[in-house]
Write an enzyme that holds these catalytic residues in place. Sequence first.
Site, PDB file in Angstrom:
ATOM      1  N   ASP A  55       0.845  -1.192   0.000  1.00  0.00           N
ATOM      2  CA  ASP A  55       0.000   0.000   0.000  1.00  0.00           C
ATOM      3  C   ASP A  55       0.884   1.246   0.000  1.00  0.00           C
ATOM      4  O   ASP A  55       1.770   1.392   0.836  1.00  0.00           O
ATOM      5  CB  ASP A  55      -0.898  -0.004   1.240  1.00  0.00           C
ATOM      6  CG  ASP A  55      -2.078   0.935   1.102  1.00  0.00           C
ATOM      7  OD1 ASP A  55      -1.879   2.101   0.696  1.00  0.00           O
ATOM      8  OD2 ASP A  55      -3.203   0.509   1.394  1.00  0.00           O
ATOM      9  N   SER A 112      -7.024   4.491  -1.227  1.00  0.00           N
ATOM     10  CA  SER A 112      -6.915   3.027  -1.240  1.00  0.00           C
ATOM     11  C   SER A 112      -8.250   2.366  -1.574  1.00  0.00           C
ATOM     12  O   SER A 112      -8.282   1.262  -2.133  1.00  0.00           O
ATOM     13  CB  SER A 112      -6.417   2.530   0.113  1.00  0.00           C
ATOM     14  OG  SER A 112      -5.101   2.975   0.353  1.00  0.00           O
ATOM     15  N   ASP A 163     -10.109  -2.385   6.716  1.00  0.00           N
ATOM     16  CA  ASP A 163      -9.514  -1.239   6.028  1.00  0.00           C
ATOM     17  C   ASP A 163      -9.738  -1.378   4.513  1.00  0.00           C
ATOM     18  O   ASP A 163     -10.089  -2.452   4.017  1.00  0.00           O
ATOM     19  CB  ASP A 163      -8.023  -1.176   6.355  1.00  0.00           C
ATOM     20  CG  ASP A 163      -7.433   0.215   6.126  1.00  0.00           C
ATOM     21  OD1 ASP A 163      -8.194   1.174   6.008  1.00  0.00           O
ATOM     22  OD2 ASP A 163      -6.191   0.323   6.071  1.00  0.00           O
ATOM     23  N   THR A 165      -8.176  -1.691   1.593  1.00  0.00           N
ATOM     24  CA  THR A 165      -7.638  -2.664   0.640  1.00  0.00           C
ATOM     25  C   THR A 165      -8.222  -4.056   0.823  1.00  0.00           C
ATOM     26  O   THR A 165      -8.751  -4.634  -0.138  1.00  0.00           O
ATOM     27  CB  THR A 165      -6.107  -2.691   0.730  1.00  0.00           C
ATOM     28  OG1 THR A 165      -5.608  -1.386   0.411  1.00  0.00           O
ATOM     29  CG2 THR A 165      -5.524  -3.709  -0.223  1.00  0.00           C
ATOM     30  N   ARG A 176     -15.801   4.193   2.993  1.00  0.00           N
ATOM     31  CA  ARG A 176     -14.915   3.228   3.626  1.00  0.00           C
ATOM     32  C   ARG A 176     -14.826   3.397   5.143  1.00  0.00           C
ATOM     33  O   ARG A 176     -14.353   2.512   5.846  1.00  0.00           O
ATOM     34  CB  ARG A 176     -13.520   3.331   3.035  1.00  0.00           C
ATOM     35  CG  ARG A 176     -12.847   4.659   3.322  1.00  0.00           C
ATOM     36  CD  ARG A 176     -11.425   4.664   2.835  1.00  0.00           C
ATOM     37  NE  ARG A 176     -10.807   5.939   3.106  1.00  0.00           N
ATOM     38  CZ  ARG A 176      -9.523   6.186   2.927  1.00  0.00           C
ATOM     39  NH1 ARG A 176      -8.728   5.233   2.478  1.00  0.00           N
ATOM     40  NH2 ARG A 176      -9.029   7.362   3.188  1.00  0.00           N
ATOM     41  N   GLU A 319      -1.725  -7.821   1.548  1.00  0.00           N
ATOM     42  CA  GLU A 319      -1.389  -6.393   1.587  1.00  0.00           C
ATOM     43  C   GLU A 319      -0.325  -6.094   2.644  1.00  0.00           C
ATOM     44  O   GLU A 319      -0.473  -6.470   3.815  1.00  0.00           O
ATOM     45  CB  GLU A 319      -2.625  -5.543   1.907  1.00  0.00           C
ATOM     46  CG  GLU A 319      -2.299  -4.052   1.931  1.00  0.00           C
ATOM     47  CD  GLU A 319      -3.349  -3.193   2.614  1.00  0.00           C
ATOM     48  OE1 GLU A 319      -3.430  -1.995   2.261  1.00  0.00           O
ATOM     49  OE2 GLU A 319      -4.075  -3.691   3.494  1.00  0.00           O
ATOM     50  N   ASP A 324       2.218   2.348   3.501  1.00  0.00           N
ATOM     51  CA  ASP A 324       1.439   3.574   3.308  1.00  0.00           C
ATOM     52  C   ASP A 324       1.268   4.338   4.615  1.00  0.00           C
ATOM     53  O   ASP A 324       1.440   5.559   4.659  1.00  0.00           O
ATOM     54  CB  ASP A 324       0.068   3.220   2.741  1.00  0.00           C
ATOM     55  CG  ASP A 324      -0.806   4.443   2.504  1.00  0.00           C
ATOM     56  OD1 ASP A 324      -0.482   5.221   1.595  1.00  0.00           O
ATOM     57  OD2 ASP A 324      -1.793   4.619   3.231  1.00  0.00           O
ATOM     58  N   LYS A 325       0.955   3.629   5.643  1.00  0.00           N
ATOM     59  CA  LYS A 325       0.660   4.325   6.901  1.00  0.00           C
ATOM     60  C   LYS A 325       1.891   5.054   7.431  1.00  0.00           C
ATOM     61  O   LYS A 325       1.784   6.149   7.997  1.00  0.00           O
ATOM     62  CB  LYS A 325       0.089   3.338   7.910  1.00  0.00           C
ATOM     63  CG  LYS A 325      -1.258   2.767   7.423  1.00  0.00           C
ATOM     64  CD  LYS A 325      -1.968   1.956   8.436  1.00  0.00           C
ATOM     65  CE  LYS A 325      -3.240   1.333   7.850  1.00  0.00           C
ATOM     66  NZ  LYS A 325      -4.194   2.319   7.285  1.00  0.00           N
ATOM     67  N   HIS A 328       2.519   8.172   5.145  1.00  0.00           N
ATOM     68  CA  HIS A 328       1.707   9.319   5.548  1.00  0.00           C
ATOM     69  C   HIS A 328       2.412  10.107   6.650  1.00  0.00           C
ATOM     70  O   HIS A 328       2.300  11.331   6.728  1.00  0.00           O
ATOM     71  CB  HIS A 328       0.342   8.849   6.063  1.00  0.00           C
ATOM     72  CG  HIS A 328      -0.668   8.599   4.987  1.00  0.00           C
ATOM     73  ND1 HIS A 328      -1.251   9.601   4.272  1.00  0.00           N
ATOM     74  CD2 HIS A 328      -1.194   7.444   4.508  1.00  0.00           C
ATOM     75  CE1 HIS A 328      -2.105   9.083   3.394  1.00  0.00           C
ATOM     76  NE2 HIS A 328      -2.085   7.767   3.513  1.00  0.00           N
ATOM     77  N   ASP A 366      -1.317   0.184  -4.741  1.00  0.00           N
ATOM     78  CA  ASP A 366      -2.579   0.851  -5.064  1.00  0.00           C
ATOM     79  C   ASP A 366      -2.363   2.294  -5.495  1.00  0.00           C
ATOM     80  O   ASP A 366      -3.123   2.844  -6.282  1.00  0.00           O
ATOM     81  CB  ASP A 366      -3.560   0.774  -3.893  1.00  0.00           C
ATOM     82  CG  ASP A 366      -2.950   1.195  -2.570  1.00  0.00           C
ATOM     83  OD1 ASP A 366      -1.736   1.508  -2.524  1.00  0.00           O
ATOM     84  OD2 ASP A 366      -3.678   1.197  -1.565  1.00  0.00           O
ATOM     85  N   HIS A 367      -1.311   2.899  -4.976  1.00  0.00           N
ATOM     86  CA  HIS A 367      -0.967   4.285  -5.300  1.00  0.00           C
ATOM     87  C   HIS A 367       0.377   4.583  -4.675  1.00  0.00           C
ATOM     88  O   HIS A 367       0.860   3.827  -3.832  1.00  0.00           O
ATOM     89  CB  HIS A 367      -2.023   5.261  -4.756  1.00  0.00           C
ATOM     90  CG  HIS A 367      -2.299   5.052  -3.290  1.00  0.00           C
ATOM     91  ND1 HIS A 367      -1.417   5.417  -2.317  1.00  0.00           N
ATOM     92  CD2 HIS A 367      -3.347   4.465  -2.663  1.00  0.00           C
ATOM     93  CE1 HIS A 367      -1.910   5.071  -1.145  1.00  0.00           C
ATOM     94  NE2 HIS A 367      -3.074   4.488  -1.317  1.00  0.00           N
ATOM     95  N   HIS A 463      -1.306  10.955  -0.569  1.00  0.00           N
ATOM     96  CA  HIS A 463      -1.094  10.188  -1.787  1.00  0.00           C
ATOM     97  C   HIS A 463      -0.734  11.101  -2.958  1.00  0.00           C
ATOM     98  O   HIS A 463      -1.054  12.293  -2.951  1.00  0.00           O
ATOM     99  CB  HIS A 463      -2.373   9.417  -2.155  1.00  0.00           C
ATOM    100  CG  HIS A 463      -2.834   8.482  -1.098  1.00  0.00           C
ATOM    101  ND1 HIS A 463      -4.069   7.889  -1.097  1.00  0.00           N
ATOM    102  CD2 HIS A 463      -2.230   8.036   0.027  1.00  0.00           C
ATOM    103  CE1 HIS A 463      -4.211   7.132  -0.036  1.00  0.00           C
ATOM    104  NE2 HIS A 463      -3.106   7.203   0.670  1.00  0.00           N
TER     105      HIS A 463
END
Lengths: 501, 177
Positions: A55, A112, A163, A165, A176, A319, A324-325, A328, A366-367, A463
């Site tokens: 992610d 996501s 979450d 994904t 979401r 995943e 990702d987390k 961020h 995903d991005h 993102h």
Amino acid sequence: MRMPARGTTALLTLALAASLAGTAGIAGAESSRHGDQADHGKNGKIKNVIYLLGDGMGRTHVTAARTRYYGADGHLVMESLPAVGQVSTYAVQQGSGQPGSSDFAPNYVTDSASAATAWSSGVKTYNAALGVDAKGNVVPTLMEYAKQAGLRTGNVSTAEITDATPAGQMSHVLLRGCQGPTYSASACQNPTLTGGALPTSDVRVTPVADQIARNGTADVILGGGLSRFDAADESALEAQGYDVLGSPATQTVATKTDLAGTSAPKVFGLFNKGNLTIEKYKRENPSSVQAQEPTVADMTAKAISLLSSGKKGFYLQVEGALIDKRSHANDAAQTLEEIKAFDEAVRVARDFARRDGHTLVIVTADHECAGFNIIEKGTFTNAEATTPPANTDGGNTANNSTPSRPSGGAKDPVRSTGPVNGSGAGDPKNFAPATFRTADDPAGVVDGSPDASLWLTYLSGNHTGADVPVFAYGPGSDELEGSIDNTDLFDIVGGALGLTD
Amino acid sequence: MRSILLALALALVAGAGVACSDRSGTDDSGTRPVAAVDPLTAAKTSFPGLEPARPGDLPLGLDTASPAPGTVAVVPGPFDDRFVLRGVRLADGVVSGRLTVTSDVSDLLELEVVAGFYDADGRLLTTAKAVHHLDEAVASHEEGPPDETAPFRIAVPRRLLDRVASAAITVPVLVNE
């Protein structure tokens, strides 16, 4: 929009594989990029698909992790997979039609949820939507198709299993944030889209946890997020034959020992009340409760072992969510370690596929998250976030930009979110920039020092719209080569598993 | 872009169960589900035995909290290990405080702080809530790192101002990006 033509790619790949097959020095997959090309052209029938995503893992994330852990000449496992491509990830606005329609309205930066819906259901949708298109219609997912067709199914994540994904394969909600355990009108309803509140019996406003616990979409469910589930969910899972590790009813998290001890065909195991714990903490605190959580590689290995008994094959999604987390948070140290942990899950999948011969392994994202970049030593600017540098070059006017900015500009408060760690930029424990020693550095060079050779920086805390890499191994992997869109992943996986044609 | 709506959209009509609006068709590549799967039934859209949520349901514990006069109790909720509360107090007909998320560094998507208000005998009089909802369709990001501190203010209904002696709060909804 796919290119080049698949047939051409396949022929080229086969030819290359044939030419390499007899050469020495390609045995170690990680020691040589694309080292698996020798068996890439295997004409095995695809029986299983293992779909792994990091992610927020952009191309630079991969390069930075490679450099950090293996040096400039090393390679992550994912980089050893023979098929390589790139994936566009854009989303659409709420209410938009699909590309090509007159009401198509793109949103260049996805979240996501929208991305997960793209590969799970083959449609573009708005940010925050899961398993519904941009007009709010329910769209079935590949995992639901796989389940219906009699394949074994698994969903593994280091995030809460509710979450975006993981939920994208096994739920349908307008927003979401509708995760549970309790219904919330503000979190679940989207009256702007639906014209009013939907009844709470409507799946699209039913909390994701309630759906996952009752729809049986995934046979093996491993991850975090125990707080989203309750006693009623546990009863519903057990009624469907799941071996529930730990207990939602008592909020007892499962452990890696529990995971090792099960051989049930259907398993539900959540190892943290929230997201799983970063590997760095577990490594530095081996006696902690969190150290009892399995790694993403552990969960992947177990899921494969539980799913591979099926005669019709399996579809497993994995995943690595904490990439990702931590991106961020502009936390490069933990981001890189999570990429390495995710790469170990790729190793597990790749090794299984090598033995099996009928498994397509896909590794993607995903991005991109946070505009991660590798910069030259001492060149940190983060131009958009702080003070844009001069953009005119007195020595070579061909380098000048428009509008001309002969001296440093000022931060534009309209366009810039500002420095994430601006006031602490000089502190090596903060980001901006972060420096890391690599395998190429002399002994004695330490992380955070100006001497460390890997300098990393971020553009933002969110993102970006950059394309993401895709790597693949096994029969059918040539389908992933070239430039594809994230909705193409639906077609490719669906076709590989015989779910779509 | 070669994939498009495979087969369907299940339009769920309020109060009428599931109504199917078959928008089936194929994209430019001809992708469609094979015979082994049925897009009309693949997605599970109903869950026998699941009681639909009743929007007026009280979070567990508020009905039995019975806090002492002059105090604000914190009733356990599912996410208590993900935040810290500071400055929680009941004054001038308002229960207020600040909640700081400690589990993630990312945008706060959903937060509900529900307050129960009690009379001097500890009987629950009414509830009210503070709601944070990030609309991703229109959200713009604040400068700097995500702000994970959410101040909240929940007012006592005017008609009960002279009867409320204590309060309790709980957090039943919390979602980070």
